[in-house]
Design an enzyme around this catalytic site. Structure first.
Site, mmCIF file in Angstrom:
data_model
loop_
_atom_site.group_PDB
_atom_site.id
_atom_site.type_symbol
_atom_site.label_atom_id
_atom_site.label_comp_id
_atom_site.label_asym_id
_atom_site.label_seq_id
_atom_site.Cartn_x
_atom_site.Cartn_y
_atom_site.Cartn_z
ATOM 1 C CG HIS A 1 69.259 64.141 97.971
ATOM 2 N ND1 HIS A 1 69.054 62.832 97.478
ATOM 3 C CD2 HIS A 1 68.231 64.899 97.262
ATOM 4 C CE1 HIS A 1 68.136 62.751 96.723
ATOM 5 N NE2 HIS A 1 67.778 63.958 96.422
ATOM 6 C CE LYS B 1 71.465 55.255 86.857
ATOM 7 N NZ LYS B 1 70.267 54.638 86.865
#
Length: 883
Positions: free
Chosen positions: A138, A546
């Protein structure tokens, strides 16, 4: 409890003192005084002194451009040191570790005390344990590899300093070493100058294996074996290794044009090279250790006359030669040379396992069990866990890329446009082609670059040694044809085995439809024949949150899993749920034990497969001891979830969750999608625009270069809100929904859910953790420094919402203050706030200066830009989770 903290506190202040001396030596007394003044103001501002808070703001606003970087670096480096001290604390005898490996013992004792569980049932549950950790690169792992190595060494010094019996000269030596390491870190640039390539990311992953997992996994298995012997009188079979590692580094091409088929091929070779390198070191040790003569007739027959004098050594030397030949061939391939495969090239784990296991059996039979169970056993277990590929890789690609490739193909063949066909027509075409014996791809077809890339990737999978690629994950999967399309493309590439293909359901709608999609697939005879009773499905945490906010997303995730478990059980299919969790709460991160026990009953029957994100890999697997502790936590949680599953929620609880989900999703989307001020507010109140400049991961921050919040990846979206301490994605909508249900007279029902349903109590616990890390006065300061006055009311509204949310969560959880049941985490947040606050204030100031310069048409001052990058990294360290 307090003794525990005092050990941590004294280490933190000792490291802080050494850092202070380093700063003084490097930059002089006046800078150190500046830093000290700011630290003291921050401390008393935290204690509630408003005059000092004001003075803190003024001091930081008035720093000259020359002072910005040293001050930002001082607080940022301090937080890295505090994290290191905390990491050490979690494995030190004075700290948390006193309790962690005991997790397995505690779990086993708890299970043995259940009258309905026989020892045999517990043994069977142990034998079916399966834990697969998928390492992902990440972009949020902000800390450079160089600095991570230094922090590992700092950790080692702290461990030795803890030893009461060390002589004074040893103590002085260790303190000198600490000073050197902290000085080296201070004089190293903490921000990468260039974005890492996918190959750099993969190398970072291999470094974790080499520095930590290689030792950590065998140590964990020894610990597990010891606890099982002690509590159940049961010995782990040699070949039983329940843990595997897979990686997305070099395999995840979703939205990352830098990961090509060539890159994947390169990373696969590199991974095998690293495996030969590590096994060579192991075998070298065994060559010197296994000097014994006595052996079984079977082993002697295996080595023949030539090896009879030292049979074990003979086998080890043979294996060493094969490893060396394999390594040389891989090295040549990595340089781009095409060589014929050498005699004895190692491609399968069995080739490593057989000679080692033959030695093991012979030593056991000849009464040398003590030797067999030493280094040899560790190596055998590494063969099972890592083997020839070291870490397997997953391939991940977005569903539309496969649809576009097939569309281009059908247009070329003149049979229509696959992309515009109905779902039923797509399925009919795919099943017909999957059953057909003739190839579908024409020989002389010249596809577009995008399609060629998709086909080349399938080619790489077909050519890779079987077992080196774990699964093909389809992101944004929506329909059965998305899954069948990948099977067809793999068939066309000539794949000779059934590759697990996992659809990833990641928006609210897709999660709600997941069960229908899988039911349709399981009703196709061809498909049932192919999968041989096993199916993997991936649940997306970050994108669904999200899309709909945390409350609606987490309920959709729960329901999707619940329905899939029941469907697969009915169909007699073993389901592996693959959890795409992140490190931060908005991306599904929660303490492992709580998270696993809050899943629907039966969700871990097919084992646990979960992504471990960049920055969390270091916190959970950065040292061998921490690896043992993390794997033990997972083991305990899986056993408990499988043998003492959480209750099925009552119908009335499900109805309340449905209601909470609708209310919270409406409120969340009302702000994020419908409020015209929201996107401009987000862009100015957070460092979102500036984050794009950070050379973090190898993948771009946006799926599409233009576009609003929906085109932003989940990681930068959460990262940006973590920086300004409003933490908005991790709570928006949740508290309002709870408040509404309380007003409807259902508070006592919510309290019962909190008490008796792990799913719900974990939800609330995660909200508390977010609120404990959020800070409204800082969020307000960002508004004052950076946001157009016309947008201030929106910021105020959001902060008021958070204050209301905190009250309702505390009322339902029946707590007087946040994190009441996890004082250790509350303590850790408080300890770091003193150092994170100045970085936040400074960041707002830097964003102000940088945007001001841009407005006036000047180039931003490089000192400002550099200091800004440092504050971003420092706040990430302070929050202990980035995106």
């Amino acid at each position: 409890m307090n003794e525990q903290y005092s050990a941590l506190r004294s280490n933190v202040s000792m490291l802080g003192k050494v850092l202070g001396e380093t700063i003084k030596d490097a930059l002089g007394e006046h800078i150190l005084e500046r830093v000290e003044t700011i630290r003291k103001l921050s401390k008393s501002s935290r204690a509630g002194n408003d005059a000092n808070r004001q003075e803190l703001l003024t001091t930081l606003q008035n720093l000259s451009n020359d002072e910005l970087l040293p001050v930002a670096r001082a607080f940022s480096q301090f937080l890295n040191l505090a994290n290191t001290a905390e990491q050490y604390h979690s494995i030190s005898p004075k700290g948390e570790a006193a309790s962690n490996p005991e997790v397995i013992a505690r779990t086993l004792r708890k299970l043995k005390n259940q009258p309905e569980l026989s020892e045999d049932t517990i043994k069977k549950a142990v034998e079916s344990l399966s834990l697969e950790l998928v390492l992902t690169a990440h972009p949020t792992e902000i800390t450079r590899r160089t600095l991570i190595h230094k922090m590992v060494e700092v950790n080692a010094c702290l461990k030795q300093l803890d030893n009461k019996d060390i002589a004074d000269y040893e103590h002085n030596q260790l303190m000198r070493r600490l000073r050197q390491l902290i000085a080296q870190s201070w004089h190293t640039d903490e921000i990468r100058k260039l974005r890492p390539s996918p190959v750099d990311e993969a190398k970072w992953g291999f470094a974790v294996v080499e520095n930590s997992l290689w030792q950590g996994v065998p140590n964990y298995l020894r610990e597990l074996n010891e606890q099982l012997e002690e509590n159940l009188g049961y010995k782990l079979p040699v070949e039983f290794v329940p843990v595997r590692f897979t990686s997305w580094m070099g395999g995840d091409r979703d939205g990352n044009p830098n990961v090509t088929a060539d890159i994947t091929r390169h990373v696969l070779l590199l991974s095998r090279w690293k495996a030969t390198d590590l096994f060579l070191k192991d075998i070298q040790v065994l060559v010197s250790e296994l000097s014994m003569v006595e052996a079984t007739p079977e082993l002697l027959a295996l080595v023949g006359e030539e090896g009879a004098a030292e049979p074990y050594r003979y086998l080890m030397k043979n294996l060493r030669s094969r490893l060396m030949a394999t390594q040389a061939w891989l090295e040549a391939r990595l340089k781009g040379e095409e060589l014929p495969k050498p005699e004895g090239l190692l491609t399968q784990n069995e080739e490593l396992w057989e000679p080692l296991y033959a030695c093991y059996q012979s030593l056991q039979a000849c009464g040398m069990g003590i030797i067999a169970n030493g280094d040899l056993l560790d190596t055998l277990r590494r063969v099972k866990c890592f083997g020839v590929p070291l870490v397997r890789i997953d391939i991940r690609q977005e569903s539309t890329r496969h649809t576009e490739a097939l569309g281009e193909l059908t247009r070329y063949l003149g049979i229509g446009d696959y992309e515009s066909w109905s779902e039923a027509d797509k399925q009919a075409f795919l099943i017909r082609e999957l059953n057909s014996k003739r190839p579908l791809l024409p020989r002389n077809w010249q596809p577009s670059a995008e399609t060629r890339e998709v086909l080349d990737t399938c080619q790489v999978i077909a050519e890779a040694p079987q077992g080196s690629i774990a699964a093909y994950v389809i992101s944004m999967a929506k329909t059965p044809s998305d899954v069948l399309a990948v099977h067809l493309l793999l068939k066309e590439a000539g794949i000779g085995f059934a590759m697990p293909v996992a659809p990833l359901f990641e928006t609210l709608d897709d999660l709600n439809n997941a069960n229908d999609v899988m039911t349709q697939l399981l009703n196709i005879d061809w498909y049932r024949g192919l999968i041989q009773g096993k199916q993997m499905v991936m649940i997306g945490y970050s994108d669904s949150a999200k899309d709909a906010g945390v409350m609606a997303a987490s309920w959709a995730q729960y329901q999707a899993q619940d329905a899939l478990i029941k469907t697969c059980e009915k169909a007699g299919i073993e389901l592996t749920l693959f959890h795409g969790r992140g490190g931060s709460i908005g991306r599904g991160g929660a303490p492992a034990h709580a998270a696993l026990l809050s899943q629907p009953p039966g969700s871990l029957k097919g084992g646990l497969r979960v992504t471990e994100q960049g920055e969390m890999i270091r916190f959970k697997y950065g040292l061998p001891e921490i690896t043992v502790s993390s794997l033990s936590l997972y083991t305990g949680a899986i056993l408990e979830a499988n043998l003492l599953p959480p209750p099925e929620p009552k119908e009335s609880w499900r109805r309340i969750m449905d209601e909470l989900s609708v209310i919270s999703c409406d409120l969340y989307r009302g702000y994020v999608r419908e409020n015209k001020d929201f996107v401009p507010y987000f862009r100015s109140a957070t460092p979102e625009q500036e984050l794009g400049k950070l050379p973090l991961g190898s993948r771009p921050a946006k799926r599409r270069p233009t576009g609003g919040v929906e085109s932003l990846r989940a990681i930068p979206w959460i990262f940006a809100w973590t920086q300004n301490r409003l933490m908005l994605p991790a709570w928006l909508g949740a508290g309002t929904a709870l408040q509404k249900v309380v007003e409807d007279g259902k508070q006592s029902e919510l309290e019962a859910m909190c008490r008796d349903w792990p799913f719900f109590s974990t939800r609330l616990g995660m909200l508390e953790m977010v609120f404990a890390k959020a800070d409204l006065w800082l969020a307000e300061y960002y508004d004052q420094r950076l946001v157009d006055k016309a947008l201030w009311p929106l910021g105020k509204e959001l902060r008021n919402l958070q204050e209301e949310d905190i009250k309702v969560v505390l009322a339902i959880a029946n707590d007087s203050h946040l994190m009441a049941d996890l004082p250790w985490i509350a303590e850790s947040i408080q300890l770091r706030n003193i150092y994170t606050d100045p970085l936040n204030v400074l960041q707002a100031e830097l964003l102000h200066r940088s945007r001001q310069a841009e407005k006036e048409g000047h180039e931003p001052d490089p000192r400002v830009e550099q200091a800004l990058m440092v504050t971003i990294a420092g706040i990430a360290a302070g929050m202990r989770n980035t995106g």
